[in-house]
Design a protein around this motif. Structure first.
Motif, PDB file in Angstrom:
ATOM      1  N   GLU A   1     -15.177 -31.415   8.066  1.00 31.72           N
ATOM      2  CA  GLU A   1     -15.864 -30.871   9.212  1.00 31.72           C
ATOM      3  C   GLU A   1     -15.202 -29.801   9.837  1.00 31.72           C
ATOM      4  O   GLU A   1     -15.714 -29.021  10.796  1.00 31.72           O
ATOM      5  N   LYS A   2     -13.833 -29.493   9.561  1.00 31.02           N
ATOM      6  CA  LYS A   2     -13.140 -28.485   9.976  1.00 31.02           C
ATOM      7  C   LYS A   2     -13.092 -27.269   9.210  1.00 31.02           C
ATOM      8  O   LYS A   2     -12.795 -26.068   9.536  1.00 31.02           O
ATOM      9  N   PHE A   3     -12.885 -27.680   7.832  1.00 32.78           N
ATOM     10  CA  PHE A   3     -12.675 -26.651   6.712  1.00 32.78           C
ATOM     11  C   PHE A   3     -13.659 -27.023   5.691  1.00 32.78           C
ATOM     12  O   PHE A   3     -13.620 -27.971   5.193  1.00 32.78           O
ATOM     13  N   SER A   4     -14.276 -25.829   5.073  1.00 30.11           N
ATOM     14  CA  SER A   4     -14.849 -26.083   3.878  1.00 30.11           C
ATOM     15  C   SER A   4     -14.166 -26.240   2.547  1.00 30.11           C
ATOM     16  O   SER A   4     -12.883 -25.901   2.903  1.00 30.11           O
ATOM     17  N   ASP A   5     -14.580 -26.628   1.509  1.00 30.97           N
ATOM     18  CA  ASP A   5     -13.615 -26.914   0.415  1.00 30.97           C
ATOM     19  C   ASP A   5     -13.146 -25.526  -0.203  1.00 30.97           C
ATOM     20  O   ASP A   5     -11.817 -25.493  -0.207  1.00 30.97           O
ATOM     21  N   GLU A   6     -13.744 -24.465  -0.015  1.00 30.87           N
ATOM     22  CA  GLU A   6     -13.119 -23.055  -0.192  1.00 30.87           C
ATOM     23  C   GLU A   6     -12.234 -22.742   0.736  1.00 30.87           C
ATOM     24  O   GLU A   6     -11.032 -22.185   0.231  1.00 30.87           O
ATOM     25  N   GLU A   7     -12.340 -22.866   2.052  1.00 33.11           N
ATOM     26  CA  GLU A   7     -11.334 -22.634   3.062  1.00 33.11           C
ATOM     27  C   GLU A   7     -10.032 -23.327   2.720  1.00 33.11           C
ATOM     28  O   GLU A   7      -8.890 -22.822   2.911  1.00 33.11           O
ATOM     29  N   ALA A   8     -10.113 -24.733   2.578  1.00 27.30           N
ATOM     30  CA  ALA A   8      -8.930 -25.592   2.284  1.00 27.30           C
ATOM     31  C   ALA A   8      -8.110 -25.163   1.026  1.00 27.30           C
ATOM     32  O   ALA A   8      -6.790 -24.973   1.144  1.00 27.30           O
ATOM     33  N   ARG A   9      -8.840 -24.939   0.166  1.00 27.21           N
ATOM     34  CA  ARG A   9      -8.320 -24.379  -1.194  1.00 27.21           C
ATOM     35  C   ARG A   9      -7.371 -23.230  -0.956  1.00 27.21           C
ATOM     36  O   ARG A   9      -6.402 -23.057  -1.629  1.00 27.21           O
ATOM     37  N   LYS A  10      -8.015 -22.048  -0.274  1.00 30.15           N
ATOM     38  CA  LYS A  10      -7.377 -20.756  -0.028  1.00 30.15           C
ATOM     39  C   LYS A  10      -5.987 -20.987   0.838  1.00 30.15           C
ATOM     40  O   LYS A  10      -5.133 -20.654   0.555  1.00 30.15           O
ATOM     41  N   LYS A  11      -6.108 -21.748   1.714  1.00 36.62           N
ATOM     42  CA  LYS A  11      -4.902 -22.315   2.558  1.00 36.62           C
ATOM     43  C   LYS A  11      -3.888 -22.988   1.841  1.00 36.62           C
ATOM     44  O   LYS A  11      -2.702 -22.511   1.990  1.00 36.62           O
ATOM     45  N   ALA A  12      -4.356 -23.710   0.699  1.00 35.23           N
ATOM     46  CA  ALA A  12      -3.367 -24.389  -0.117  1.00 35.23           C
ATOM     47  C   ALA A  12      -2.694 -23.400  -1.194  1.00 35.23           C
ATOM     48  O   ALA A  12      -1.665 -23.498  -1.198  1.00 35.23           O
ATOM     49  N   GLU A  13      -3.572 -22.443  -1.770  1.00 30.91           N
ATOM     50  CA  GLU A  13      -3.149 -21.457  -2.553  1.00 30.91           C
ATOM     51  C   GLU A  13      -1.968 -20.562  -1.969  1.00 30.91           C
ATOM     52  O   GLU A  13      -1.110 -20.127  -2.555  1.00 30.91           O
ATOM     53  N   LEU A  14      -2.284 -20.307  -0.757  1.00 34.74           N
ATOM     54  CA  LEU A  14      -1.339 -19.568  -0.022  1.00 34.74           C
ATOM     55  C   LEU A  14      -0.135 -20.126   0.104  1.00 34.74           C
ATOM     56  O   LEU A  14       0.971 -19.218  -0.047  1.00 34.74           O
ATOM     57  N   GLN A  15       0.026 -21.418   0.598  1.00 36.84           N
ATOM     58  CA  GLN A  15       1.130 -22.051   0.693  1.00 36.84           C
ATOM     59  C   GLN A  15       1.904 -21.999  -0.523  1.00 36.84           C
ATOM     60  O   GLN A  15       3.072 -21.871  -0.508  1.00 36.84           O
ATOM     61  N   LEU A  16       1.026 -22.304  -1.546  1.00 36.39           N
ATOM     62  CA  LEU A  16       1.742 -22.215  -2.893  1.00 36.39           C
ATOM     63  C   LEU A  16       2.342 -21.163  -3.352  1.00 36.39           C
ATOM     64  O   LEU A  16       3.598 -20.999  -3.916  1.00 36.39           O
ATOM     65  N   LEU A  17       1.742 -19.946  -2.922  1.00 39.33           N
ATOM     66  CA  LEU A  17       2.397 -18.687  -3.463  1.00 39.33           C
ATOM     67  C   LEU A  17       3.642 -18.592  -2.705  1.00 39.33           C
ATOM     68  O   LEU A  17       4.552 -17.817  -3.168  1.00 39.33           O
ATOM     69  N   LEU A  18       3.672 -19.011  -1.453  1.00 40.32           N
ATOM     70  CA  LEU A  18       5.002 -18.975  -0.750  1.00 40.32           C
ATOM     71  C   LEU A  18       5.989 -19.773  -1.009  1.00 40.32           C
ATOM     72  O   LEU A  18       7.137 -19.700  -0.387  1.00 40.32           O
ATOM     73  N   MET A  19       5.977 -20.557  -2.023  1.00 42.50           N
ATOM     74  CA  MET A  19       6.880 -21.655  -2.192  1.00 42.50           C
ATOM     75  C   MET A  19       7.900 -20.987  -3.025  1.00 42.50           C
ATOM     76  O   MET A  19       7.583 -20.002  -4.102  1.00 42.50           O
TER      77      MET A  19
END
Length: 286
Positions: free
Chosen positions: A268-286
């Motif tokens: 209800e706060k993030f779409s599937d696409e928005e959540a995936r983009k947030k996760a991918e960004l954190q993955l890139l910064l790992m």
């Protein structure tokens, strides 16, 4: 000691102490409202005031096709309203069988009402909080009463029930210690607490923060968490428990160059696409 007290005490601590551990609640700053509002929010319970000219009905719980609602006498003092709200919550948390409960002066001896009263007193004034305030911080009776927003009578009887659980053969000594404490003389009640403090602390520390509860509560607050914060999310065996009883939570995993990150989000706060983009960004910064 009344066996009913021991049963309700144990059941109350199971849920209250787990919440306090998961939320890392400060014992000296504890207030029942943290737990009460958490329970109200996750169970979609409506809380409303009511008024009867006779003041005969202090609180009501109604469970019907529209959901669950608690109500309280709006003209009562704040401390009485607090007790009533926790009393009504007690009917729900203790899973009392019924769709309608009315707290009135005429039914105080009813077993379900007694259970709800014990629950209310414990949520307002938990054992571990009383130990922290009275024994370790040397708060006066009135300081404890004011900080927990309870009445003189409620704190007196809470201390009486609490200490009688440990000193069942010395009720006279317990009563005298509490009366002296009210008068500002602390030595007797300190001695009683000193003898039982290790048991109270040990009981509280039997509860440890739960990964599942922490994740759920964190997502409720911010809408999104990853295995960067909670590494155990990488274990997909935890995913089902996270999603259980909450259809808004979703879980997934993304990979990149041999690295992986698991994430949980509120749909209800993030779409599937928005959540995936947030996760991918954190993955890139790992």
């Amino acid at each position: 000691m009344d066996g009913l007290y021991a049963i309700v005490s144990s059941a109350t601590k199971q849920t209250l102490y787990q919440f306090m551990k998961d939320e890392d609640i400060s014992l000296l700053n504890y207030h029942f409202s943290h737990y009460f509002h958490f329970c109200i929010q996750i169970n979609n319970i409506q809380v409303i005031p009511h008024h009867f000219s006779s003041h005969k009905i202090e609180g009501l719980t109604v469970v019907d096709e529209l959901g669950i609602s608690f109500s309280y006498e709006r003209d009562n003092p704040k401390v009485k309203q607090n007790f009533t709200l926790c009393h009504e919550l007690g009917h729900f948390i203790l899973k009392h069988d019924g769709s309608y409960f009315a707290e009135s002066v005429d039914n105080q001896e009813d077993i379900l009402e007694r259970e709800a009263n014990i629950f209310s007193a414990m949520v307002l004034m938990p054992d571990i909080v009383l130990l922290s305030k009275i024994y370790y911080s040397c708060h006066t009776f009135h300081q404890v009463q004011n900080s927990l927003e309870v009445s003189n009578q409620a704190l007196f009887y809470r201390l009486l029930d609490f200490l009688r659980e440990y000193y069942s053969d010395n009720e006279g000594e317990v009563t005298q210690a509490i009366e002296s404490y009210i008068e500002g003389k602390n030595a007797s009640i300190f001695r009683l607490f000193h003898n039982i403090k290790d048991k109270i602390i040990e009981e509280f520390h039997q509860f440890q923060p739960s990964l599942i509860n922490q994740v759920k509560q964190r997502v409720r607050k911010v809408g999104f968490v990853t295995s960067q914060e909670y590494p155990s999310l990488l274990n997909q065996d935890n995913w089902k428990a996270i999603k259980d009883n909450n259809g808004n939570l979703k879980t997934w995993l993304v990979y990149n160059k041999g690295k992986a990150i698991a994430y949980v989000w509120d749909k209800e706060k993030f779409s599937d696409e928005e959540a995936r983009k947030k996760a991918e960004l954190q993955l890139l910064l790992m």
